[in-house]
Write an enzyme that holds these catalytic residues in place. Structure first.
Site, PDB file in Angstrom:
ATOM      1  N   SER A 112     -32.672  10.568  46.152  1.00 51.68           N
ATOM      2  CA  SER A 112     -33.796  11.484  45.944  1.00 51.68           C
ATOM      3  C   SER A 112     -34.147  12.167  47.261  1.00 51.68           C
ATOM      4  CB  SER A 112     -35.010  10.700  45.447  1.00 51.68           C
ATOM      5  OG  SER A 112     -36.186  11.476  45.620  1.00 51.68           O
ATOM      6  N   TYR A 136     -35.009  19.389  45.506  1.00 51.27           N
ATOM      7  CA  TYR A 136     -35.912  20.334  44.859  1.00 51.27           C
ATOM      8  C   TYR A 136     -35.863  21.604  45.688  1.00 51.27           C
ATOM      9  CZ  TYR A 136     -38.024  16.411  42.312  1.00 51.27           C
ATOM     10  OH  TYR A 136     -38.242  15.331  41.506  1.00 51.27           O
ATOM     11  N   THR A 162     -32.705  19.348  40.800  1.00 49.27           N
ATOM     12  CA  THR A 162     -33.548  18.986  39.651  1.00 49.27           C
ATOM     13  C   THR A 162     -34.340  20.213  39.227  1.00 49.27           C
ATOM     14  OG1 THR A 162     -33.632  16.705  40.394  1.00 49.27           O
ATOM     15  CG2 THR A 162     -35.351  17.403  38.864  1.00 49.27           C
ATOM     16  N   LYS A 247     -29.914  19.039  37.158  1.00 49.62           N
ATOM     17  CA  LYS A 247     -30.466  17.856  36.477  1.00 49.62           C
ATOM     18  C   LYS A 247     -31.751  18.241  35.759  1.00 49.62           C
ATOM     19  CE  LYS A 247     -32.251  13.193  37.502  1.00 49.62           C
ATOM     20  NZ  LYS A 247     -33.701  13.288  37.427  1.00 49.62           N
ATOM     21  N   HIS A 271     -36.160  13.436  32.922  1.00 48.18           N
ATOM     22  CA  HIS A 271     -36.830  12.920  34.113  1.00 48.18           C
ATOM     23  C   HIS A 271     -37.468  11.542  33.815  1.00 48.18           C
ATOM     24  CE1 HIS A 271     -38.043  14.772  38.132  1.00 48.18           C
ATOM     25  NE2 HIS A 271     -38.526  13.546  38.220  1.00 48.18           N
TER      26      HIS A 271
HETATM   27  C1  LIG Z   1     -39.974   5.920  40.037  1.00 49.68           C
HETATM   28  C2  LIG Z   1     -39.123   7.090  39.680  1.00 49.68           C
HETATM   29  C3  LIG Z   1     -38.951   8.108  40.604  1.00 49.68           C
HETATM   30  C4  LIG Z   1     -38.153   9.209  40.275  1.00 49.68           C
HETATM   31  N1  LIG Z   1     -37.930  10.169  41.242  1.00 49.68           N
HETATM   32  C5  LIG Z   1     -37.102  11.192  40.958  1.00 49.68           C
HETATM   33  C6  LIG Z   1     -36.786  12.146  41.962  1.00 49.68           C
HETATM   34  O1  LIG Z   1     -37.232  12.064  43.101  1.00 49.68           O
HETATM   35  N2  LIG Z   1     -35.953  13.176  41.612  1.00 49.68           N
HETATM   36  C7  LIG Z   1     -35.427  13.293  40.348  1.00 49.68           C
HETATM   37  O2  LIG Z   1     -34.672  14.233  40.078  1.00 49.68           O
HETATM   38  N3  LIG Z   1     -35.681  12.368  39.392  1.00 49.68           N
HETATM   39  C8  LIG Z   1     -36.494  11.336  39.666  1.00 49.68           C
HETATM   40  N4  LIG Z   1     -36.735  10.394  38.699  1.00 49.68           N
HETATM   41  C9  LIG Z   1     -36.055  10.487  37.387  1.00 49.68           C
HETATM   42  C10 LIG Z   1     -34.726   9.724  37.413  1.00 49.68           C
HETATM   43  O3  LIG Z   1     -33.788  10.377  38.241  1.00 49.68           O
HETATM   44  C11 LIG Z   1     -34.100   9.619  36.012  1.00 49.68           C
HETATM   45  O4  LIG Z   1     -34.000  10.909  35.452  1.00 49.68           O
HETATM   46  C12 LIG Z   1     -34.848   8.694  35.064  1.00 49.68           C
HETATM   47  O5  LIG Z   1     -35.446   7.620  35.747  1.00 49.68           O
HETATM   48  C13 LIG Z   1     -33.893   8.162  33.987  1.00 49.68           C
HETATM   49  O6  LIG Z   1     -34.571   7.389  33.058  1.00 49.68           O
HETATM   50  P1  LIG Z   1     -34.614   5.766  33.076  1.00 49.68           P
HETATM   51  O7  LIG Z   1     -35.590   5.379  34.134  1.00 49.68           O
HETATM   52  O8  LIG Z   1     -35.063   5.433  31.695  1.00 49.68           O
HETATM   53  O9  LIG Z   1     -33.217   5.268  33.369  1.00 49.68           O
HETATM   54  C14 LIG Z   1     -37.528   9.295  39.003  1.00 49.68           C
HETATM   55  C15 LIG Z   1     -37.712   8.258  38.078  1.00 49.68           C
HETATM   56  C16 LIG Z   1     -38.495   7.157  38.406  1.00 49.68           C
HETATM   57  C17 LIG Z   1     -38.651   6.062  37.399  1.00 49.68           C
END
Ligand SMILES: Cc1cc2nc3c(=O)[nH]c(=O)nc-3n(C[C@H](O)[C@H](O)[C@H](O)COP(=O)(O)O)c2cc1C
Length: 378
Positions: A112, A136, A162, A247, A271
């Site tokens: 990230s 981003y 993203t 994404k 997300h």
């Molecule tokens: C705590 C947390 C932080 C996240 N931070 C980002 C991020 O910085 N950038 C991003 O593109 N997605 C972020 N996501 C989304 C994840 O990349 C991913 O799409 C998502 O967690 C997938 O679902 P799952 O948790 O059910 O496996 C985040 C998800 C969580 C749970």
């Protein structure tokens, strides 16, 4: 790695429960958060139950191949780690530790851009691991450009942009903290939880940090909430030769536009249910996206709700080249650092291998679409 009662953990659900016990209340609530009434979040998980596996029988499944490639780079299995910010809630070495776990499992890790560990720290911790950099497009594009250049220098192999964050999502965590300045203030108030890659010599960022934690939060929201368009993808392509993966695509139309814009990959993602409640479960729209870009040379991956090996098999059968896990990797990290991440990945690997063989298949790159059906076929 054991449960509170000392039993070895062998399921993702056990990791979830143990992580809840081990994380601070803030850490747990940040990781578990989802927007609105959590409909999309819950649906992303239960979507897998709407599909069934139609096993083939009496095939020789002695030798099974789980290895595959993503954008031409080999990985040991089609299960990778999704980008997630603020991993210091789970471990002092944060993303450096989880990248190490993914590298030890010989799979791809997406960092990230809001990580607590810097791009350099992550590449030092996992020098031989396949790493992609999530990005981003900040209002001040120099910040994004700096991150891209640093990722290139540190050997990252793709940029994951993203695209589902034109506005800040409706997370309860942020809502409550906006109202009370509590959790978010603590989150950014703790210097160890601040994003490590924001380029601090850019005056606006320096100023925001100097003027207080909540302002930094506001600064970042303001930066996200700038409308970005397909023209900005042209800009991104002009500053890097790394392949670009988008994404957060959930429709065939957007997937076609992405292919027209010349991206190399698409991650079908909601997300983790954190951005907009009411969008579809990624698994449900995966076939639409796959068919929209068929023959265009774009690889399609998915994330959201993957919690078992049969989930992975279903996603592959519906056309994903690989899946990503978000929260399960964070649970592993909270339980036992790199070893925990590796263990979570190895549980999924074991379950996928077993599901593959029992369904009469031998190669993750060759799962027939007829293997998976929506339950209504019965
Ligand atoms: C705590 C947390 C932080 C996240 N931070 C980002 C991020 O910085 N950038 C991003 O593109 N997605 C972020 N996501 C989304 C994840 O990349 C991913 O799409 C998502 O967690 C997938 O679902 P799952 O948790 O059910 O496996 C985040 C998800 C969580 C749970």
């Amino acid at each position: 790695m054991t449960t509170a009662s000392g039993t070895p953990m062998t399921t993702i659900e056990e990791f979830r429960c143990r992580a809840k016990e081990l994380l601070s209340p803030e850490g747990w609530s940040f990781y578990d958060d989802a927007s609105g009434r959590r409909t999309t979040y819950n649906d992303s998980i239960s979507a897998f139950d709407r599909y069934v596996i139609r096993p083939r029988i009496l095939r020789d499944v002695t030798h099974r191949l789980l290895s595959t490639t993503v954008l031409g780079q080999p990985i040991s299995m089609p299960i990778c780690v999704a980008p997630a910010e603020a991993q210091r809630f789970a471990h002092p070495s944060a993303e450096a530790e989880s990248a190490k776990g993914a590298a030890e499992a010989d799979t791809m890790y997406i960092l990230s851009c809001l990580s607590n560990a810097s791009i350099a720290e992550v590449s030092q911790a996992a020098p031989n691991g396949l790493r992609w950099m999530q990005l981003y497009l900040f209002t001040d594009l120099r910040i994004s450009e700096h991150m891209v250049k640093e990722a290139e220098k540190q050997g990252f192999k793709a940029i994951v942009l993203t695209v589902d964050l034109p506005l800040w999502g409706d997370y309860s965590f942020y809502k409550s903290s906006h109202a009370t300045s509590s959790s978010t203030s603590r989150y950014y108030g703790d210097p160890s939880l601040r994003p490590a890659n924001l380029r601090l010599d850019i005056p606006k960022v320096r100023e925001a940090i100097r003027s207080g934690d909540v302002n930094l939060r506001r600064y970042m929201a303001t930066n996200y909430e700038s409308p970005k368009t397909w023209d900005d993808i042209k800009w991104l392509k002009s500053i890097t030769s790394l392949p670009i993966v988008l994404k957060g695509i959930l429709t065939g139309e957007a997937a076609r536009e992405a292919a027209d814009a010349g991206v190399s990959g698409i991650i079908v993602s909601a997300h983790g249910g954190r951005q907009m409640d009411g969008v579809p479960a990624p698994l449900d729209v995966l076939p639409e996206v796959v068919s929209a870009v068929k023959g265009r040379g774009v690889e399609v991956y998915m994330d959201g709700g993957v919690r078992s090996g049969t989930d992975v098999l279903k996603a592959l059968g519906l056309g994903a080249r690989a899946v990503l896990i978000g929260r399960p990797a964070l649970w592993g990290l909270a339980c036992d650092g790199a070893n925990g991440v590796k263990k979570v990945l190895s549980i999924l690997r074991y379950e996928l291998d077993s599901a593959l063989g029992i369904s009469g298949c031998t190669n993750v790159q060759d799962i027939p679409s007829s293997l998976i059906a929506r339950k209504s076929y019965l």
